[in-house]
Scaffold this active site. Sequence first.
Site, short mmCIF file in Angstrom:
data_model
loop_
_atom_site.label_atom_id
_atom_site.label_comp_id
_atom_site.label_asym_id
_atom_site.label_seq_id
_atom_site.Cartn_x
_atom_site.Cartn_y
_atom_site.Cartn_z
N ASP A 1 0.81 -1.22 0.00
CA ASP A 1 0.00 0.00 0.00
C ASP A 1 0.84 1.27 0.00
O ASP A 1 0.44 2.29 0.54
CB ASP A 1 -0.97 0.02 1.20
CG ASP A 1 -1.85 -1.21 1.21
OD1 ASP A 1 -2.21 -1.68 0.12
OD2 ASP A 1 -2.15 -1.73 2.30
N GLY B 1 -4.50 -4.23 -3.74
CA GLY B 1 -5.50 -3.17 -3.95
C GLY B 1 -4.73 -1.94 -4.36
O GLY B 1 -4.04 -1.33 -3.55
N HIS B 2 -4.76 -1.60 -5.63
CA HIS B 2 -3.98 -0.47 -6.16
C HIS B 2 -4.93 0.64 -6.57
O HIS B 2 -5.83 0.44 -7.37
CB HIS B 2 -3.14 -0.93 -7.36
CG HIS B 2 -2.11 -1.96 -6.98
ND1 HIS B 2 -1.25 -2.53 -7.87
CD2 HIS B 2 -1.81 -2.51 -5.77
CE1 HIS B 2 -0.46 -3.39 -7.24
NE2 HIS B 2 -0.79 -3.40 -5.97
N GLN C 1 1.90 -6.30 -3.41
CA GLN C 1 2.46 -6.57 -2.08
C GLN C 1 3.80 -5.83 -1.96
O GLN C 1 3.97 -4.81 -2.59
CB GLN C 1 2.60 -8.08 -1.82
CG GLN C 1 1.28 -8.80 -1.62
CD GLN C 1 0.54 -9.05 -2.92
OE1 GLN C 1 1.07 -9.63 -3.84
NE2 GLN C 1 -0.71 -8.63 -3.00
P1 GDP Z 1 -0.64 0.31 -3.63
O1 GDP Z 1 -1.29 -0.93 -3.16
O2 GDP Z 1 0.83 0.31 -3.38
O3 GDP Z 1 -0.95 0.65 -5.05
O4 GDP Z 1 -1.24 1.50 -2.71
P2 GDP Z 1 -2.78 1.69 -2.27
O5 GDP Z 1 -3.53 2.21 -3.43
O6 GDP Z 1 -3.29 0.49 -1.58
O7 GDP Z 1 -2.62 2.79 -1.12
C1 GDP Z 1 -2.05 4.04 -1.37
C2 GDP Z 1 -3.07 5.10 -0.96
O8 GDP Z 1 -2.46 6.36 -0.86
C3 GDP Z 1 -4.18 5.29 -1.97
O9 GDP Z 1 -5.35 5.64 -1.31
C4 GDP Z 1 -3.67 6.43 -2.83
O10 GDP Z 1 -4.71 7.14 -3.47
C5 GDP Z 1 -3.01 7.29 -1.79
N1 GDP Z 1 -1.86 8.08 -2.25
C6 GDP Z 1 -0.84 7.70 -3.06
N2 GDP Z 1 0.10 8.66 -3.11
C7 GDP Z 1 -0.31 9.66 -2.30
C8 GDP Z 1 0.28 10.89 -1.89
O11 GDP Z 1 1.38 11.27 -2.31
N3 GDP Z 1 -0.43 11.67 -1.02
C9 GDP Z 1 -1.65 11.28 -0.55
N4 GDP Z 1 -2.27 12.07 0.31
N5 GDP Z 1 -2.23 10.11 -0.91
C10 GDP Z 1 -1.56 9.31 -1.76
P1 IMO Z 2 -0.83 -4.17 -2.30
O1 IMO Z 2 -0.40 -4.69 -3.65
C1 IMO Z 2 -0.94 -4.71 2.02
C2 IMO Z 2 -1.07 -8.83 3.53
C3 IMO Z 2 -2.34 -9.27 4.21
C4 IMO Z 2 -1.78 -10.25 5.21
C5 IMO Z 2 -0.64 -10.91 4.43
C6 IMO Z 2 -1.02 -12.25 3.80
O2 IMO Z 2 -2.11 -3.45 -2.29
O3 IMO Z 2 0.30 -3.45 -1.65
P2 IMO Z 2 -2.55 -12.93 1.72
O4 IMO Z 2 -3.99 -12.70 1.45
O5 IMO Z 2 -1.64 -12.37 0.68
O6 IMO Z 2 -2.23 -14.37 2.01
O7 IMO Z 2 -2.25 -12.13 3.10
O8 IMO Z 2 -0.29 -10.00 3.42
N1 IMO Z 2 -1.25 -8.28 2.15
C7 IMO Z 2 -1.16 -6.99 1.85
N2 IMO Z 2 -1.00 -5.91 2.64
N3 IMO Z 2 -1.01 -4.56 0.68
C8 IMO Z 2 -1.15 -5.63 -0.13
O9 IMO Z 2 -1.11 -5.53 -1.47
C9 IMO Z 2 -1.27 -6.91 0.44
N4 IMO Z 2 -1.44 -8.16 -0.04
C10 IMO Z 2 -1.41 -8.98 1.01
O10 IMO Z 2 -2.99 -8.20 4.84
O11 IMO Z 2 -1.19 -9.56 6.28
MG MG Z 3 -2.78 -1.57 -1.82
#
Ligand code: GDP
Ligand code: IMO
Ligand code: MG
Length: 424
Positions: free
Chosen positions: A13, A40-41, A223
């Site tokens: 994340d 979750g991207h 991840q």
């Molecule tokens: P990913 O799984 O690595 O793609 O990241 P996620 O989408 O799960 O989580 C990143 C969160 O931070 C999302 O809600 C993005 O919209 C938000 N985000 C990303 N970059 C920034 C930033 O520079 N500032 C703020 N405030 N939010 C950001």
């Molecule tokens: P992105 O791509 C954050 C975590 C789960 C759990 C562990 C194992 O959005 O960064 P799983 O279902 O993979 O067997 O769960 O890994 N986890 C993540 N945490 N971002 C993710 O993906 C994750 N994918 C799995 O919360 O702790």
């Molecule tokens: Mg994510």
Amino acid sequence: MSGTIVIGTQWGDEGKGKYIDILAENADVIVRFSGGNNAGHTIVHNGEKFALHLLPSGILRRNTTCVIANGVVVDPAVLLMELDRLASRHVEPATLVISDRAHVIMPWHRELDVLQEKSRGANGLGTTKRGIGPAYSDKAERSGIRMCDLMEPDTFRSRVLAALEIKNPIIEKVYGGKPIAAEEVIAEYLGYAERIRPMVKDVHALIHEALEAGKKVLFEGAQATFLDIDFGTYPYVTSSNPIAGGVCTGAGVGPRQIGEVLGVLKAYTSRVGEGPFPTELRNAIGDTIRELGHEYGTTTGRPRRCGWLDAAMLRYASRVNGLTGLCMNHLDTIGKLPEIKLCTGYTLDGDPISHYPASLKVLARCVPVFETFSSWSDVDISATRRFEDLPEAARAYVTRIEEVVGVPVRYLGVGAEREQTILR
Ligand code: GDP
Ligand code: IMO
Ligand code: MG
């Protein structure tokens, strides 16, 4: 060669999806190489939010070809649901191709993920319950079902019948769950197969032809380093190799075909699910970061645990992945706190420790060493687009991170929108 890898350096994340979406503007092929719909991207464009779980984050860029490679585990129902969702929002997606070698997530994988988590009780891992671990287990055990098997109805039928002969007794007798009806699964999945068939290909040739033609190929990590099954905080990890090396096995490319390896991080640290977290803030500051950064899981909606940025983790991530640059998000978020702390390393029994411990007991004894920084809470940086225009305190924080980690910061995020990015 023109391959660029974008991976997570923390516990996920970090904002990988945002960078893939940004870099996809000038890329030709975007490849997911590991994980599944546990990811979750988030992409935010013109105030509209898109949450992608399985589809590569280049999917909103029609100029690209998006690839789900062999290293990914694919839940066909999720795949079709995500495509349908984009269609209902009138998005014309990029071309999508799926490797015929990718493994398929089956209903027993999801069921076993739930049952296994339940049976772990207080020692649960906090998985996403999407069937990821059980699907990779079957792949390693050589009883998995691949996309190419799903495309052959006879093969698929016999693989399902063979799998359920083993899985149903485990579900019923070991975990006290309900058996799965083979014919229902076969009918459901063969329905998906017909819709998916035009997308299923040998993507290996496609990736290599693009690389050989000097096209830009982006490998999208899901991840992160500390969720890696080999290098993460085992057993609190996912079941695949989300590190840069995972591209070699998960997409079938050699290390020499990669140029850049970009590590994405947040200006603080978050973790969703169980497991160690040395710089976690289980207090009002952690709660404030969660609220300011909207730190709630994209996949499961769970509140994310928050803490200070940990450069000991980043140095390890730099080595494990061979990072060439950093992409740091949420500089806007961290600047809103009254002051900021950066963990520059750990001590173990009073002495600095130069490696990242494998043993969780040893890790629990590690004490983070912090440096304190002034924040810039009086300045809104969300519209800043040049490094030179950032407040001095923000520049000092970024510069110190580069120094401690030993990798240059190439991109800075000052908001969730595509445009809210500073390129250095
Ligand atoms: P990913 O799984 O690595 O793609 O990241 P996620 O989408 O799960 O989580 C990143 C969160 O931070 C999302 O809600 C993005 O919209 C938000 N985000 C990303 N970059 C920034 C930033 O520079 N500032 C703020 N405030 N939010 C950001
Ligand atoms: P992105 O791509 C954050 C975590 C789960 C759990 C562990 C194992 O959005 O960064 P799983 O279902 O993979 O067997 O769960 O890994 N986890 C993540 N945490 N971002 C993710 O993906 C994750 N994918 C799995 O919360 O702790
Ligand atoms: Mg994510």
